[in-house]
Design an enzyme around this catalytic site. Sequence first.
Site, PDB file in Angstrom:
ATOM      1  N   GLU A 153      -7.682  -5.648  -3.939  1.00  0.00           N
ATOM      2  CA  GLU A 153      -7.101  -4.348  -3.684  1.00  0.00           C
ATOM      3  C   GLU A 153      -5.588  -4.548  -3.886  1.00  0.00           C
ATOM      4  O   GLU A 153      -5.091  -4.375  -4.966  1.00  0.00           O
ATOM      5  CB  GLU A 153      -7.440  -3.902  -2.276  1.00  0.00           C
ATOM      6  CG  GLU A 153      -6.977  -2.500  -1.929  1.00  0.00           C
ATOM      7  CD  GLU A 153      -7.146  -2.222  -0.429  1.00  0.00           C
ATOM      8  OE1 GLU A 153      -6.756  -3.080   0.387  1.00  0.00           O
ATOM      9  OE2 GLU A 153      -7.671  -1.143  -0.092  1.00  0.00           O
ATOM     10  N   GLU A 187      -9.061   5.016  -0.831  1.00  0.00           N
ATOM     11  CA  GLU A 187      -9.386   5.258   0.578  1.00  0.00           C
ATOM     12  C   GLU A 187      -8.289   6.010   1.322  1.00  0.00           C
ATOM     13  O   GLU A 187      -8.562   6.722   2.279  1.00  0.00           O
ATOM     14  CB  GLU A 187      -9.656   3.924   1.282  1.00  0.00           C
ATOM     15  CG  GLU A 187      -8.411   3.049   1.398  1.00  0.00           C
ATOM     16  CD  GLU A 187      -8.697   1.649   1.928  1.00  0.00           C
ATOM     17  OE1 GLU A 187      -9.876   1.243   1.965  1.00  0.00           O
ATOM     18  OE2 GLU A 187      -7.733   0.971   2.295  1.00  0.00           O
ATOM     19  N   GLU A 240       0.796  -1.232   0.000  1.00  0.00           N
ATOM     20  CA  GLU A 240       0.000   0.000   0.000  1.00  0.00           C
ATOM     21  C   GLU A 240       0.824   1.275   0.000  1.00  0.00           C
ATOM     22  O   GLU A 240       0.429   2.307   0.547  1.00  0.00           O
ATOM     23  CB  GLU A 240      -0.974  -0.039   1.192  1.00  0.00           C
ATOM     24  CG  GLU A 240      -2.004  -1.166   1.020  1.00  0.00           C
ATOM     25  CD  GLU A 240      -3.114  -1.175   2.056  1.00  0.00           C
ATOM     26  OE1 GLU A 240      -2.864  -0.758   3.211  1.00  0.00           O
ATOM     27  OE2 GLU A 240      -4.235  -1.599   1.714  1.00  0.00           O
ATOM     28  N   HIS A 247      -9.189  -7.735  -0.143  1.00  0.00           N
ATOM     29  CA  HIS A 247      -8.433  -6.531   0.216  1.00  0.00           C
ATOM     30  C   HIS A 247      -7.256  -6.900   1.106  1.00  0.00           C
ATOM     31  O   HIS A 247      -7.382  -7.780   1.962  1.00  0.00           O
ATOM     32  CB  HIS A 247      -9.356  -5.510   0.882  1.00  0.00           C
ATOM     33  CG  HIS A 247     -10.120  -4.691  -0.102  1.00  0.00           C
ATOM     34  ND1 HIS A 247     -10.168  -3.315  -0.071  1.00  0.00           N
ATOM     35  CD2 HIS A 247     -10.840  -5.062  -1.182  1.00  0.00           C
ATOM     36  CE1 HIS A 247     -10.896  -2.886  -1.097  1.00  0.00           C
ATOM     37  NE2 HIS A 247     -11.328  -3.927  -1.783  1.00  0.00           N
ATOM     38  N   GLU A 248      -6.138  -6.242   0.884  1.00  0.00           N
ATOM     39  CA  GLU A 248      -4.873  -6.478   1.595  1.00  0.00           C
ATOM     40  C   GLU A 248      -4.271  -7.887   1.411  1.00  0.00           C
ATOM     41  O   GLU A 248      -3.573  -8.374   2.283  1.00  0.00           O
ATOM     42  CB  GLU A 248      -4.988  -6.196   3.111  1.00  0.00           C
ATOM     43  CG  GLU A 248      -5.386  -4.783   3.497  1.00  0.00           C
ATOM     44  CD  GLU A 248      -6.898  -4.599   3.572  1.00  0.00           C
ATOM     45  OE1 GLU A 248      -7.590  -5.608   3.812  1.00  0.00           O
ATOM     46  OE2 GLU A 248      -7.386  -3.468   3.384  1.00  0.00           O
ATOM     47  N   GLU A 265     -13.979  -9.074   7.238  1.00  0.00           N
ATOM     48  CA  GLU A 265     -12.674  -8.542   7.618  1.00  0.00           C
ATOM     49  C   GLU A 265     -12.034  -9.548   8.562  1.00  0.00           C
ATOM     50  O   GLU A 265     -12.547  -9.797   9.648  1.00  0.00           O
ATOM     51  CB  GLU A 265     -12.823  -7.180   8.310  1.00  0.00           C
ATOM     52  CG  GLU A 265     -11.513  -6.610   8.837  1.00  0.00           C
ATOM     53  CD  GLU A 265     -10.410  -6.534   7.784  1.00  0.00           C
ATOM     54  OE1 GLU A 265     -10.577  -5.759   6.825  1.00  0.00           O
ATOM     55  OE2 GLU A 265      -9.381  -7.243   7.917  1.00  0.00           O
ATOM     56  N   HIS A 316     -19.273  -8.796   3.865  1.00  0.00           N
ATOM     57  CA  HIS A 316     -17.942  -8.321   4.214  1.00  0.00           C
ATOM     58  C   HIS A 316     -17.331  -9.219   5.280  1.00  0.00           C
ATOM     59  O   HIS A 316     -17.947  -9.451   6.321  1.00  0.00           O
ATOM     60  CB  HIS A 316     -18.011  -6.872   4.724  1.00  0.00           C
ATOM     61  CG  HIS A 316     -16.672  -6.282   5.035  1.00  0.00           C
ATOM     62  ND1 HIS A 316     -16.377  -5.656   6.226  1.00  0.00           N
ATOM     63  CD2 HIS A 316     -15.538  -6.230   4.306  1.00  0.00           C
ATOM     64  CE1 HIS A 316     -15.117  -5.237   6.206  1.00  0.00           C
ATOM     65  NE2 HIS A 316     -14.591  -5.570   5.055  1.00  0.00           N
TER      66      HIS A 316
END
Lengths: 731, 731
Positions: free
Chosen positions: B519, B525, B189, B500-501, B432, B430
């Site tokens: 991502e 973001e 990132e 993501h990540e 996470e 979602h």
Amino acid sequence: MTNTCKYSNNYSSSYFKRMKFFAIFLLSITYAALNGQISTISSPGNIVTLTFSMNPDGQPQYSILYKGKEVIQNSTLGVLFAEGKMVNGLLVTGMDTTSYNDKWTPVLGEVKTIQNNYKQLVVKLMDNGDKPKEMSIIFRVFDDGVGFRYHFPFQKNLAHFVVTDELSRFHLTGDHKAWWIPADYDTNEYTYSTSRLSEVNAKKQSDLHLEIGVRKVVDEYGVQTPLMMKTAEGLYINIHEAALVNYPAIQLHVDKINHELSSSLVPDTYGNKAYLQAPFSTPWRTIIISDKSTDILSSKLILNLNEPCKIKDISWVKPCKMIGIWWEMHVGKSTWDYAGTQDMHSWENLSNLKPTGKHGATTANTKRYIDFAAKNGFDGVLVEGWNVGWEDWNGKWKEDVFDFITPYPDYDVKELSAYAASKKIKIIMHHETSGSVTNYERWMDKAYSFMKENGYDAVKTGYVGKIIPRGEHHDGQWMVNHYNRVAAKTAEQKIMVDMHEPVRPTGMNRTYPNWFANEAARGNEFNAWSTGNPPEHETILPFTRLMGGPMDYTPGIFQIKLEKYGKKDNYVHTTLAKQLALYVTMYSPLQMAADLPENYEAQPDAFKFIRDVAVDWDDTKIIEAEPGDFITIARKAKRSKKWFVGAITDENSRVATVPLDFLDKGSNYVITIYKDASDAHWFKNPMAYRIEKFLVDSGSTLNIPLVEGGGFAASVIPATQTNIKGLKKYE
Amino acid sequence: MTNTCKYSNNYSSSYFKRMKFFAIFLLSITYAALNGQISTISSPGNIVTLTFSMNPDGQPQYSILYKGKEVIQNSTLGVLFAEGKMVNGLLVTGMDTTSYNDKWTPVLGEVKTIQNNYKQLVVKLMDNGDKPKEMSIIFRVFDDGVGFRYHFPFQKNLAHFVVTDELSRFHLTGDHKAWWIPADYDTNEYTYSTSRLSEVNAKKQSDLHLEIGVRKVVDEYGVQTPLMMKTAEGLYINIHEAALVNYPAIQLHVDKINHELSSSLVPDTYGNKAYLQAPFSTPWRTIIISDKSTDILSSKLILNLNEPCKIKDISWVKPCKMIGIWWEMHVGKSTWDYAGTQDMHSWENLSNLKPTGKHGATTANTKRYIDFAAKNGFDGVLVEGWNVGWEDWNGKWKEDVFDFITPYPDYDVKELSAYAASKKIKIIMHHETSGSVTNYERWMDKAYSFMKENGYDAVKTGYVGKIIPRGEHHDGQWMVNHYNRVAAKTAEQKIMVDMHEPVRPTGMNRTYPNWFANEAARGNEFNAWSTGNPPEHETILPFTRLMGGPMDYTPGIFQIKLEKYGKKDNYVHTTLAKQLALYVTMYSPLQMAADLPENYEAQPDAFKFIRDVAVDWDDTKIIEAEPGDFITIARKAKRSKKWFVGAITDENSRVATVPLDFLDKGSNYVITIYKDASDAHWFKNPMAYRIEKFLVDSGSTLNIPLVEGGGFAASVIPATQTNIKGLKKYE
């Protein structure tokens, strides 16, 4: 992404300032009083006394007297974490003493009810930093010892923290004799060493055991718990822990000069010991003390420190006597694998396995064992090697090794479920994880559903091999959490579980009675393919490993010498009669008749003892015992008037003297004694035994000679008109 | 327990000895021939030439020419493992050249069909030890570059092995200009640095990014792939990998003196790179080369090296345009958590959470988003923060953090499933994980079943935080296997997944088209709560991150300045028109209109572009592009005659020149252009835009001025009697 938040504080009036000042003043006076004070509490029967105090460095310390004599000298306590420490410069902010005395009923156990009677001292501590942290130490003092633990309450200045070391000390009064195994992060399968503490050398001892697959000894002077000791004055001391939850196992570092033991926790890959969040209580560190060795074996201190049973409906929690397709693989008569372990083509091509013909877990063989079990009153048949993956399972640190739901082509799950049900026998599932625990956890839900769908309600698990997650150890926090997860998940699914190669137990069978046995020590199997277990081995295990819970030792081998299977250098190191006695001296609600059915069929008279012996008890009498030398126990079967007696000895012969004063007064009993023949010897003539029957009553005393590595077993049943015919009174 | 087995070998006749001798003699001659030889293969169009040879140390090496000029000088290859090495002293035992030329159809893609045309050279190698091991290197030469990989065939002397290092070299011809991010085991990132390779300093660069939660840079001179470079002669070179399976990610170490890059694999806690079993193929190392930068962006080399689609029934694999309860949390308007993250009481007491009133994912708010999605033609609504655990989820390295099935009290799963279904909108799940992957894997089966039971068929996953298993990294082998497991499991369940990540993608969207976006780079973001993304950022990403697959960049922010939300130092670093262009320049079959519905409602004319733009394509034209400067792309919507054009620039203004020669000859089209107002500026006046409509045809050429940090977007639809009314021709 990151999450940034602000915290705001709105206190600042002068009123609050003044109140704060006054409070601090008051507290200072109290603190001064508390910190100068020495606090002493005694056990309910005034046998054990614990003294707590703060030393000049602000370290909490304790000492223990037994019947007025010092057992543990002043020993400091403390905990180090990444975010700080609670070690020295601490203040006592409160002390609280309470008493507790109640009875409880174990679901499965050695006795029907257990008394839990102690005095408790809670010491509240705070550090003197600018963001003070709080910690309590809780001491429970019983007539047969002490338990203590650390508690981190919910508090403002400590939420998530990482324990980097625990500094619990046990300052002994001398260089005691000890029965020990090396402190090892991954295995407890050592033979025991007997020596003074100053003679401990863990690395040297570990290197003598190349037959153990995965070893990890880091501290030359480290030993595992349960640690059994005996002072020069003849006092017995046992150190272990209770209720190991969300924390690594404790090991002990020996300071040879000062005779002090200090706690040493099993680390993760970063050297960290535990990742925690307040509120949190560590496991209890337990010190069981008695001048009678038999008291050590009958102590319920560790169970009493555990949480009560968490299972609401316990109707399905049952003990189990089993046989299994297992020993035949250990002696080389058959294999776990279907297609051989040398043909590399079978290592990943799972859909085209070519059978060697040596596979043990076949439909036909399983039916044979089911028939034998049904004929002889067993509950279950363990089947190892039923599932695909054994061709390439061991020593490769391989992650995706088993899926726990795919049988070999010659093991018909549905057919066998129906067959077992028709014979009212349970097949016992086997889940060898090979240490690949991330794999097992991915499969667990499906594996347990598969079990329930196919009528399996008990599983034996295994952890042979280096652990995956790589970097974790069998005895570290992550794996402790795993074993506990398995206990909880199997309980949810009404499944009984017996774990092999896990961390040694700490009394959690009170909380999860479905977790009814573990191996977690060197079992009978080592006799099949290594130098084996010396005759004294089973006289030590109850004083060490079994202090934390039952052991699936897998006794009952009748074919003592294994030359019959081409293994001329392998044999069991006991007589046959001692193998029978083990069903009484090695407590477990799960017992295996480990040998092959044909070896039992060859000696049906001796086998009768195994068929008769109970595995769940209303009462237990430890008649006589000395660690490393001999053990004699009598147990009363649950909801029955039957008693069973077992006596074992080490490499020395002896006479076991057993007063039968535990029998009901005024009743007659028939005793069947299974003993060593007079010319028996564990090595020279192990399979020679005699069976004798007599009448006895509560006034009788048995005197049974045990040969070297020998033993005797006996069943004692109420006399009836039929069974007393032709019997003489025992004299 | 251990398992000991014996292996016996029965070959020993003298006949076999003689045959062996003769075979060795013959082989020696062949080997001599092969090892002296230099083997050259050219791409089908003779543009790229690869030369393979063995150097005097017996090391395999390769070099690459592009249109006759050297791009990669002789560079050695090899692999080190714990059990040995295949590095030097190797012999060539065989060489084989083949050709391949075929078309295939991506399920979702930038184009309708893809040509896969290459020449392949397989070099078989053997080491010269007494237990020789075998390894092949496979080269595929395309007109736009080369891919190579190592293959370990099924063989006698190598079964299980541990790679400790891979020694793949890329010996460049100069100190090329490079667009790079630091080699980091846990994050991708970063903003991109543009510099000569000799100026790379990964640690220094990493330390400038404290806003990134988890960073792990070990090599000061390490960079990640995809690595974009440009030589002094204007040649473009892109290095990456394809088909990352059961292996860690590759990173590149820069040798500043020799201009040589060498492979550096992400390790586990022991410094080991991969635990493998033969047969095994490593990922392909890819080198894309062209003198036209647009060719880099249109290259299909990486997809071509991936395995074909593994999903049999692809009818459920669909692209998705979504909005979401998401940006409002990033700008601080609401929170993921329900009870606040500061009240420690809410950190573990999950049954008594006290709402702050700021929770974003409520039933009412979700309905609002569903209504907006239905009204505006979107497919789905992502809802983050629906499930219990957000009060204490981040930065604590906590294992049991979410269970993925328990909603907050104000999120009614059943009611919302029914509501969404009635509006023909999908709610997007979602998950996470917070990096606690052992926890996620324990819950995955239940979590995906929960999804299917409640009508969710797409999930966005996240890996924010340090990885558990502790000791593993986001880009290591264990995690690579995890992401691939998720792709396979979700495919089984007919679930689309956006990660993501995770590790950056390598073309696996060909094999698992349900894994439709990631991502794995710095997304939009970051503008909400950090220094953000500089204007050049989006002109670099397609040349780097997107070479391996689509990116869920979350474009479409209209409210560029975030002062409105109390964040006066945070803002997006582009104009509004550029935000629209990103839907075309940042390819993804999953696109989010990331802003809040009210910001779209405030500018419905600009929003129309987002409503209209397609996300799945029959054709793509890379009109013009320069890494770090500008990109202009036109795409034809799948099964449609509509085209969409997007052009973006960096911090410099420019004019985008776009010949529309891709339109059908002889047809008229209506173009709607969304462009920067003449006084717009990404910082000073970002939200000023103009919308213009014209008639165009294949002869038209657009010349649209882009302001600093600006762009334009356009939809081009066939002209009809109705839509051409009042329109002039574009000039």
